[in-house]
Write an enzyme that holds these catalytic residues in place. Structure first.
Site, short mmCIF file in Angstrom:
data_model
loop_
_atom_site.label_atom_id
_atom_site.label_comp_id
_atom_site.label_asym_id
_atom_site.label_seq_id
_atom_site.Cartn_x
_atom_site.Cartn_y
_atom_site.Cartn_z
N SER A 148 82.64 54.35 21.00
CA SER A 148 83.95 55.00 21.03
C SER A 148 84.53 55.09 22.44
CB SER A 148 83.88 56.38 20.39
OG SER A 148 83.26 57.27 21.28
N LYS A 162 86.05 66.16 19.05
CA LYS A 162 86.70 65.55 20.22
C LYS A 162 88.05 66.21 20.48
CE LYS A 162 84.45 61.07 19.89
NZ LYS A 162 84.58 59.68 19.43
#
Ligand code: ADP
Length: 768
Positions: free
Chosen positions: A673, A716
């Site tokens: 990611s 996140k």
């Protein structure tokens, strides 16, 4: 000496007289008394010979052996009842040639048996071996009397030796008679030899049997004596076995299963044979204490109404709606099935989100005891299963330890940090845990120290973990995962106000009216003094505030303290974190902010790239996993192949070394990611155009520049929110996950959904 001589005959019952020996015996038969009378009148000599059948009273000459001994009457003693005791001395062996009855007695005409001597060497040989055997007999302490063996030993004439031996040996009359009749000396010696040998053998056997019998008796006696002695010692010391009696009663009254009770009683009996001061005694004492302290049947009753259980859950935790709902379902099923085959719950999430406390709430909701055991750093199987009690200072494992603490057989047992166990040479703790958690096996859990099966089947096990990655697969299989994510600042503020502040106020001994912490102060604590997914540091900061307040109130001059945003510094010192709109201080060239999902929740991740003169090498440093390295290469390849689009001279790549560094320590759970973040930093380094400090991003990159979806969007987003970032680039495919993101976060962050990396560059880099 004439060849034939006449002597009165005396028939003996079961006795044979030999020359050179003296014998005493009683006589009472008329025929015998008459013979004695005859002898005393005619030179005191008698011919004595054995009866063939000793029990026969009326005898004829047919009933006696023909061979006998001529003896001299040494002594006659009158006994009551017309009996005589005679002492006779054997003179020579003789054979009766003729027997006649005369004046009421037998008169025998006898001929002396003269020994026939043979090979002197052979005679000597038998003589010597007989003497050797005699020595053995003497040392074996047998039936031959000391005088007999001494006399035999002294004897130097073979004939005489044979007579003496025959006299002393305890052998049958027939055997004696045979020895008496035997003419050849060597045959007599041979016979004596054999008889002595037999005697020795019999003696040895007897000894053996005696020893065996004695041993048996000795053992019983020894034990008896020792016990008596021990009793005496105990009573001397003042502890007259009361302790042991007490223990025995306790064991019997404890209600253990048969196996455990028998084991305990066995160890108690071992203990009773030891001295109280011996180390082993103590080892057993400690063991029995364990057995007695453990719950074997004690059980708590579960809360009757499910509604009451749910109320406890609601009261003790803020938010966590889905989790409470799932636990409620779980409890409902548990009530119906009685816990049979209920899955083991595993709470997964960053630290401080309430995993442990919700597990203890489950215990309270059910009305069960709660025990917690941390598995962090457990490497050795023995920590779970215990050490054998033969080891000094050994103890049961942590499971049994926990059960003792619980005091009931159906507690809620929390196995904390199940993802932190590791294995080493001393066995895999995961294997032991599997046994603990397996309903098919845990009814007979075997701790090495206890050595008896312990029933764990009624225990409700709950586990916690920060991350699922490191949980061994077989363990993971057994568990039902319930995920807890981080809290938004708003949620944290609510938790602080409703739970943490009252809790800490109380634990610091403050009354409700004595301290007020304003809402803005709480926000300021969350914002300036903590940087976490959960509320652990927040709890610690509130604790610190309460402690300081307690000091201020100590003198009694002030009655109440008010903590406000303005005076917060007095309590907690300078702010630790600044939310100034980004992880970077300024817009920078060659640096970009990524968002990572780690075991402690979401976090920002600054990726730095420097491009310098060189030969086209790529260097990667910092905490980069293999997956991240591959993402970096994909990003470089994409930029190289599209260099024209971004105004980069394609020959530059051959002359430039690229150094990529990830300074933040946290290892992301999802390596790829960081792909678009690396690509952004690299492009910025090559174009010398700066990256906006207020933007953060997450997304995987492909060689052709596509942006692929990532995991952990909620965590996140929360991390970006905590850092003060207001623009977040996410993969277009993750748009659907925005639903999970709390509303307050969604409202204050601008999510930019992209499907290719070009869009990332255009949004993040100034001037592209
Ligand atoms: P974890 O086990 O996940 O690391 P803890 O259970 O130790 O976290 O929680 C830390 C502290 O935060 C505890 O005092 C707990 O009561 C409190 N806490 C966490 N979440 C909540 C919540 N939702 N409501 C109330 N208190 C909470």
């Amino acid at each position: 000496m004439p060849k034939f001589q006449d002597f009165p005959l005396l028939a003996l019952r079961g006795r044979v007289v030999f020359p050179n020996t003296t014998l005493s015996f009683d006589v009472g038969r008329v025929i015998s008394l008459t013979a004695v009378k005859y002898a005393t009148d005619n030179g005191s000599r008698l011919f004595v010979c054995a009866q063939k059948q000793s029990e026969k009273d009326d005898i004829t000459d047919e009933d006696i052996y023909t061979a006998g001994t001529v003896v001299k009457l040494r002594q006659i003693t009158r006994l009551p009842g017309n009996n005589l005791r005679l002492t006779v001395e054997g003179i020579f062996r003789a054979t009766a040639r003729q027997v006649r009855k005369e004046n009421g007695t037998f008169i025998a005409t006898v001929e002396e048996i003269v020994p026939v001597r043979g090979d002197p060497a052979l005679e000597e040989a038998y003589f010597r071996t007989s003497k050797e055997i005699l020595k053995d007999i003497t040392s074996t302490d047998g039936k031959l009397s000391k005088e007999a063996t001494a006399a035999l030993d002294k004897c130097s004439d073979p004939e005489e030796f044979a007579n003496l031996a025959a006299h002393h040996l305890q052998i049958k009359t027939a055997q004696k008679q045979e020895l008496l009749e035997c003419v050849r000396t060597v045959d007599r010696l041979k016979q004596v030899d054999k008889l002595l040998n037999d005697e020795l053998e019999i003696m040895r056997l007897e000894r053996k049997i005696n020893a065996a019998v004695r041993q048996n008796i000795d053992k019983n006696q020894k034990e008896y004596f020792l016990r008596e002695q021990l009793k005496a010692i105990h009573s001397e010391l003042g502890d007259d076995g009361e302790e042991l009696d007490e223990l025995e009663e306790k064991i019997k009254a404890k209600g253990m299963p048969d196996e455990a009770r028998e084991k305990a009683l066995k160890e108690l009996s071992r203990m009773s044979r030891m001295q109280t001061s011996s180390p082993d005694y103590n080892v057993l004492r400690v063991y029995l204490d364990w057995m007695l302290d453990l719950p074997w049947h004690e059980q708590t009753n579960d809360t009757e109404k499910l509604a009451d259980a749910v109320k406890v859950l609601e009261e003790e935790h803020y938010g966590l709606e889905k989790i409470k709902e799932r636990i409620t379902e779980y409890l409902a099923v548990l009530k119906r099935t009685g816990g049979m085959n209920a899955p083991i719950l595993c709470f997964v999430g960053p630290p401080g989100v309430g995993k442990t406390s919700i597990a203890s709430s489950v215990a309270r909701a059910l009305g069960r005891k709660f025990v917690r055991m941390s598995l962090g750093g457990v490497k050795d199987e023995a920590e779970i299963r215990g050490h054998r009690k033969t080891y000094v200072g050994s103890m049961p494992g942590r499971i049994i330890n926990g059960m003792k603490k619980a005091g009931s057989i159906n507690p809620v047992f929390l196995l904390d940090e199940i993802d932190k166990i590791s294995s080493d040479l001393r066995g895999d703790p995961a294997d032991a845990l599997l046994e603990v958690l397996d309903p098919a096996q845990n009814a007979t859990f075997l701790d090495r120290y206890l050595e008896v099966a312990y029933d764990l089947s009624k225990v409700l096990f709950i586990t916690t973990a920060n991350s699922l990655e490191t949980i061994p697969a077989p363990l993971l299989d057994r568990m039902e995962i319930i995920e807890l994510t981080g809290y938004t600042p708003e949620e944290k503020a609510e938790i602080a106000k409703r739970y943490l502040i009252p809790k800490k106020r109380e634990s610091n001994g403050l009354k409700a009216g004595e301290i007020a912490i304003s809402d803005r102060a709480v926000d300021a604590i969350i914002d300036g003094y903590t940087m976490e997914a959960g509320v652990r540091s927040l709890e610690r900061r509130i604790d610190a505030v309460c402690r300081k307040a307690a000091v201020k109130l100590a003198d009694g001059e002030i009655k109440k303290v008010s903590v406000t945003e303005r005076n917060l510094q007095d309590y907690l010192g300078a702010k630790r974190y600044e939310r100034d709109g980004g992880a970077l201080k300024n817009d920078e060239v060659g640096a970009a902010t990524g968002l990572a999902w780690t075991s402690v929740g979401g976090t920002t991740l600054t990726i730095e790239v420097s491009a310098m003169h060189g030969k086209g090498d790529i260097m990667l440093t910092g905490k980069l996993g293999d997956v991240m390295k591959e993402s970096a290469r994909a990003a470089i390849s994409y930029i190289r192949s599209n260099s024209a689009t971004y105004g980069i001279d394609s020959s530059v790549f051959e002359k430039t070394d690229i150094h990529i560094h990830v300074p933040e320590g946290a290892t992301p759970k999802d390596g790829p990611s960081a792909g678009i973040t690396m690509a952004t930093a690299i492009l910025s380094a090559f174009t010398k155009k700066s990256v906006k400090k207020s933007i953060a991003m997450t997304g995987e990159i492909t060689l052709r520049g596509k942006v692929l979806p990532i995991g952990g969007l909620k965590e996140k987003a929360l991390a970006a929110y905590r850092t003060g970032i207001r623009d977040v680039i996410i993969p277009a495919d993750n748009k659907k996950d925005l639903e999970e993101v709390p509303k307050s976060v969604r409202e204050s962050i601008n999510f930019i959904a992209v499907s290719d990396v070009d869009a990332v560059f255009r949004n993040a880099i100034n001037g592209i």
